[in-house]
Motif scaffolding. Structure first.
Motif, PDB file in Angstrom:
ATOM      1  N   ALA A 165       0.811  -1.217   0.000  1.00  8.27           N
ATOM      2  CA  ALA A 165       0.000   0.000   0.000  1.00  8.27           C
ATOM      3  C   ALA A 165       0.848   1.272   0.000  1.00  8.27           C
ATOM      4  CB  ALA A 165      -0.930  -0.004   1.216  1.00  8.27           C
ATOM      5  N   GLU A 166       2.058   1.181   0.545  1.00 10.71           N
ATOM      6  CA  GLU A 166       2.930   2.352   0.614  1.00 10.71           C
ATOM      7  C   GLU A 166       4.000   2.285  -0.470  1.00 10.71           C
ATOM      8  OE1 GLU A 166       4.535   2.856   4.528  1.00 10.71           O
ATOM      9  OE2 GLU A 166       2.676   2.236   5.492  1.00 10.71           O
ATOM     10  N   ARG A 167       4.488   3.455  -0.849  1.00 10.35           N
ATOM     11  CA  ARG A 167       5.514   3.503  -1.888  1.00 10.35           C
ATOM     12  C   ARG A 167       6.900   3.178  -1.332  1.00 10.35           C
ATOM     13  NH1 ARG A 167       6.093   8.481  -4.791  1.00 10.35           N
ATOM     14  NH2 ARG A 167       6.894   7.193  -6.485  1.00 10.35           N
ATOM     15  N   TYR A 168       7.137   3.509  -0.072  1.00 12.96           N
ATOM     16  CA  TYR A 168       8.425   3.211   0.567  1.00 12.96           C
ATOM     17  C   TYR A 168       8.160   2.673   1.974  1.00 12.96           C
ATOM     18  CZ  TYR A 168      10.087   6.023  -3.300  1.00 12.96           C
ATOM     19  OH  TYR A 168      10.327   6.511  -4.562  1.00 12.96           O
ATOM     20  N   PRO A 169       7.668   1.452   2.058  1.00  9.91           N
ATOM     21  CA  PRO A 169       7.270   0.923   3.369  1.00  9.91           C
ATOM     22  C   PRO A 169       8.465   0.563   4.252  1.00  9.91           C
ATOM     23  CG  PRO A 169       7.061  -0.768   1.689  1.00  9.91           C
ATOM     24  CD  PRO A 169       7.370   0.516   0.973  1.00  9.91           C
ATOM     25  N   ARG A 170       8.239   0.668   5.555  1.00  8.86           N
ATOM     26  CA  ARG A 170       9.202   0.168   6.535  1.00  8.86           C
ATOM     27  C   ARG A 170       8.881  -1.304   6.777  1.00  8.86           C
ATOM     28  NH1 ARG A 170       9.957   4.717  11.313  1.00  8.86           N
ATOM     29  NH2 ARG A 170      10.416   6.503   9.946  1.00  8.86           N
ATOM     30  N   ILE A 171       9.873  -2.148   6.581  1.00  8.67           N
ATOM     31  CA  ILE A 171       9.690  -3.586   6.737  1.00  8.67           C
ATOM     32  C   ILE A 171      10.761  -4.099   7.687  1.00  8.67           C
ATOM     33  CG2 ILE A 171       9.532  -5.800   5.559  1.00  8.67           C
ATOM     34  CD1 ILE A 171       7.421  -3.868   4.606  1.00  8.67           C
ATOM     35  N   SER A 172      10.382  -4.933   8.636  1.00  8.79           N
ATOM     36  CA  SER A 172      11.363  -5.457   9.575  1.00  8.79           C
ATOM     37  C   SER A 172      12.357  -6.355   8.853  1.00  8.79           C
ATOM     38  CB  SER A 172      10.670  -6.250  10.682  1.00  8.79           C
ATOM     39  OG  SER A 172      10.156  -7.464  10.172  1.00  8.79           O
ATOM     40  N   LEU A 173      13.551  -6.434   9.392  1.00  3.71           N
ATOM     41  CA  LEU A 173      14.579  -7.272   8.787  1.00  3.71           C
ATOM     42  C   LEU A 173      14.141  -8.733   8.762  1.00  3.71           C
ATOM     43  CD1 LEU A 173      17.351  -7.535   7.516  1.00  3.71           C
ATOM     44  CD2 LEU A 173      18.332  -7.632   9.822  1.00  3.71           C
ATOM     45  N   GLY A 174      13.468  -9.162   9.811  1.00  2.66           N
ATOM     46  CA  GLY A 174      12.987 -10.535   9.845  1.00  2.66           C
ATOM     47  C   GLY A 174      12.042 -10.835   8.700  1.00  2.66           C
ATOM     48  N   GLU A 175      11.131  -9.910   8.422  1.00  2.00           N
ATOM     49  CA  GLU A 175      10.196 -10.116   7.316  1.00  2.00           C
ATOM     50  C   GLU A 175      10.928 -10.094   5.980  1.00  2.00           C
ATOM     51  OE1 GLU A 175       6.394  -7.969   5.136  1.00  2.00           O
ATOM     52  OE2 GLU A 175       6.702  -7.647   7.290  1.00  2.00           O
ATOM     53  N   LEU A 176      11.894  -9.198   5.833  1.00  2.00           N
ATOM     54  CA  LEU A 176      12.646  -9.142   4.586  1.00  2.00           C
ATOM     55  C   LEU A 176      13.369 -10.459   4.313  1.00  2.00           C
ATOM     56  CD1 LEU A 176      14.233  -5.552   4.746  1.00  2.00           C
ATOM     57  CD2 LEU A 176      12.303  -6.322   3.348  1.00  2.00           C
ATOM     58  N   ARG A 177      13.884 -11.065   5.366  1.00  2.00           N
ATOM     59  CA  ARG A 177      14.614 -12.329   5.202  1.00  2.00           C
ATOM     60  C   ARG A 177      13.686 -13.481   4.862  1.00  2.00           C
ATOM     61  NH1 ARG A 177      18.428 -11.613  10.584  1.00  2.00           N
ATOM     62  NH2 ARG A 177      20.180 -10.520   9.590  1.00  2.00           N
ATOM     63  N   ASP A 178      12.408 -13.357   5.236  1.00  2.22           N
ATOM     64  CA  ASP A 178      11.470 -14.467   5.064  1.00  2.22           C
ATOM     65  C   ASP A 178      10.444 -14.234   3.961  1.00  2.22           C
ATOM     66  OD1 ASP A 178      12.713 -15.772   7.158  1.00  2.22           O
ATOM     67  OD2 ASP A 178      11.320 -14.991   8.669  1.00  2.22           O
ATOM     68  N   CYS A 179      10.622 -13.214   3.132  1.00  4.98           N
ATOM     69  CA  CYS A 179       9.582 -12.845   2.172  1.00  4.98           C
ATOM     70  C   CYS A 179       9.643 -13.647   0.870  1.00  4.98           C
ATOM     71  CB  CYS A 179       9.649 -11.354   1.859  1.00  4.98           C
ATOM     72  SG  CYS A 179      11.115 -10.861   0.912  1.00  4.98           S
ATOM     73  N   GLY A 180      10.632 -14.522   0.733  1.00  3.81           N
ATOM     74  CA  GLY A 180      10.733 -15.338  -0.470  1.00  3.81           C
ATOM     75  C   GLY A 180      11.519 -14.717  -1.606  1.00  3.81           C
ATOM     76  N   ALA A 181      12.248 -13.661  -1.331  1.00  2.00           N
ATOM     77  CA  ALA A 181      13.044 -13.013  -2.379  1.00  2.00           C
ATOM     78  C   ALA A 181      14.213 -13.904  -2.790  1.00  2.00           C
ATOM     79  CB  ALA A 181      13.570 -11.670  -1.890  1.00  2.00           C
ATOM     80  N   GLN A 182      14.604 -13.798  -4.040  1.00  2.07           N
ATOM     81  CA  GLN A 182      15.777 -14.514  -4.562  1.00  2.07           C
ATOM     82  C   GLN A 182      17.012 -13.624  -4.618  1.00  2.07           C
ATOM     83  OE1 GLN A 182      13.352 -15.270  -8.162  1.00  2.07           O
ATOM     84  NE2 GLN A 182      14.243 -17.323  -8.074  1.00  2.07           N
ATOM     85  N   LEU A 183      16.790 -12.316  -4.453  1.00  4.71           N
ATOM     86  CA  LEU A 183      17.857 -11.348  -4.701  1.00  4.71           C
ATOM     87  C   LEU A 183      17.598 -10.096  -3.875  1.00  4.71           C
ATOM     88  CD1 LEU A 183      20.239 -10.348  -6.638  1.00  4.71           C
ATOM     89  CD2 LEU A 183      18.420  -9.528  -8.141  1.00  4.71           C
ATOM     90  N   ALA A 184      18.676  -9.472  -3.407  1.00  5.18           N
ATOM     91  CA  ALA A 184      18.581  -8.150  -2.785  1.00  5.18           C
ATOM     92  C   ALA A 184      19.286  -7.156  -3.706  1.00  5.18           C
ATOM     93  CB  ALA A 184      19.238  -8.143  -1.413  1.00  5.18           C
ATOM     94  N   VAL A 185      18.592  -6.117  -4.094  1.00  5.47           N
ATOM     95  CA  VAL A 185      19.181  -5.056  -4.908  1.00  5.47           C
ATOM     96  C   VAL A 185      19.465  -3.878  -3.986  1.00  5.47           C
ATOM     97  CG1 VAL A 185      18.858  -3.486  -6.851  1.00  5.47           C
ATOM     98  CG2 VAL A 185      17.934  -5.820  -6.961  1.00  5.47           C
ATOM     99  N   LEU A 186      20.743  -3.507  -3.874  1.00  4.26           N
ATOM    100  CA  LEU A 186      21.168  -2.501  -2.905  1.00  4.26           C
ATOM    101  C   LEU A 186      21.814  -1.315  -3.617  1.00  4.26           C
ATOM    102  CD1 LEU A 186      22.821  -4.944  -0.325  1.00  4.26           C
ATOM    103  CD2 LEU A 186      20.508  -3.987  -0.247  1.00  4.26           C
TER     104      LEU A 186
END
Length: 241
Positions: A165-186
């Protein structure tokens, strides 16, 4: 004509297209590297009095990077303010032409044609689900409806949080690690992620360290952005096949 830019991308676009047109820019306007103009503060806190002293015919701004109260103050002082909105690549090209041709009275620059051609020939490099952090402490990522997300999508990178819903949401690190992503773009801006600052948070996840200027700026850098971003993505995703 005298132009003041409150947006780094647009500063570079105008300076490359018509050297000498700009008389003022923000402290964050770092390109071209040899730009010599009066600095008028930040994108979020420009010095209105300094802008007025420059007697600009036009101030160029962006609805995301600049605050409406600052722009309203300039309008009330009699300054013409052109405000852009850039949420995807097509809109970026249209707004750049509006700024340069309609706003500044310039001939359409060759680099803009080159940038459109570069992206017209860009092909997806794969199909990867990625998280795209733009800040840490707290962690913030690309969400819905972003220019950077659109560029990545054209290269085969699907943003896990594109439907947020947000364009730049705050997401906990735990959720980021468990969200099913294959790649982190930094990217290296707005937060300066680097080899020793960012990838370690996502152990086991390939990390593509990319140029923030090529991922988030809409200007002359768009001409080389497909190749620059593509090279970084290929380096990071070799193990994904």
């Amino acid at each position: 004509m005298r132009v003041v830019s409150l947006v780094p991308s647009l500063t570079e676009a105008v300076a490359v297209s018509a050297p000498g047109l700009l008389v003022g820019a923000t402290d964050w306007c770092s390109h071209p590297a040899d730009l010599e103009v009066v600095r008028i503060g930040g994108t979020k806190n420009p010095d209105a009095a300094a802008v007025l002293r420059l007697r600009p015919d036009l101030v160029i701004a962006n609805e995301e990077e600049n605050r409406e109260p600052d722009l309203a103050a300039l309008r009330e002082a009699g300054i013409e303010v052109l405000v852009t909105e850039v949420r995807d690549l097509g809109q970026a090209f249209a707004e750049l032409e509006r700024v340069l041709v309609a706003g500044c009275g310039l001939t359409r620059p060759r680099w803009l044609d080159e940038a459109e051609a570069a992206w017209a020939s860009a092909v997806p490099l794969g199909e990867w689900r990625a998280i795209v952090p733009v800040w840490r402490r707290p962690w913030m990522v690309l969400g819905r409806d972003t220019f950077a997300g659109d560029l990545l999508g054209r290269l085969g990178v699907g943003n896990v949080y594109a439907g947020h819903a947000e364009r730049y949401p705050r997401i906990s690190l735990g959720e980021l690690r468990d969200c099913g992503a294959q790649l982190a773009v930094l990217p290296d801006e707005p937060y300066r992620f680097a080899a020793d600052d960012g990838p370690e948070a996502f152990s086991g996840l390939p990390a593509a360290l990319v140029s923030g200027r090529h991922l988030t700026w809409y200007g002359p850098s768009l001409a080389e952005a497909p190749s620059m971003l593509g090279a970084a993505l290929r380096r990071a995703t070799r193990q994904l096949g």
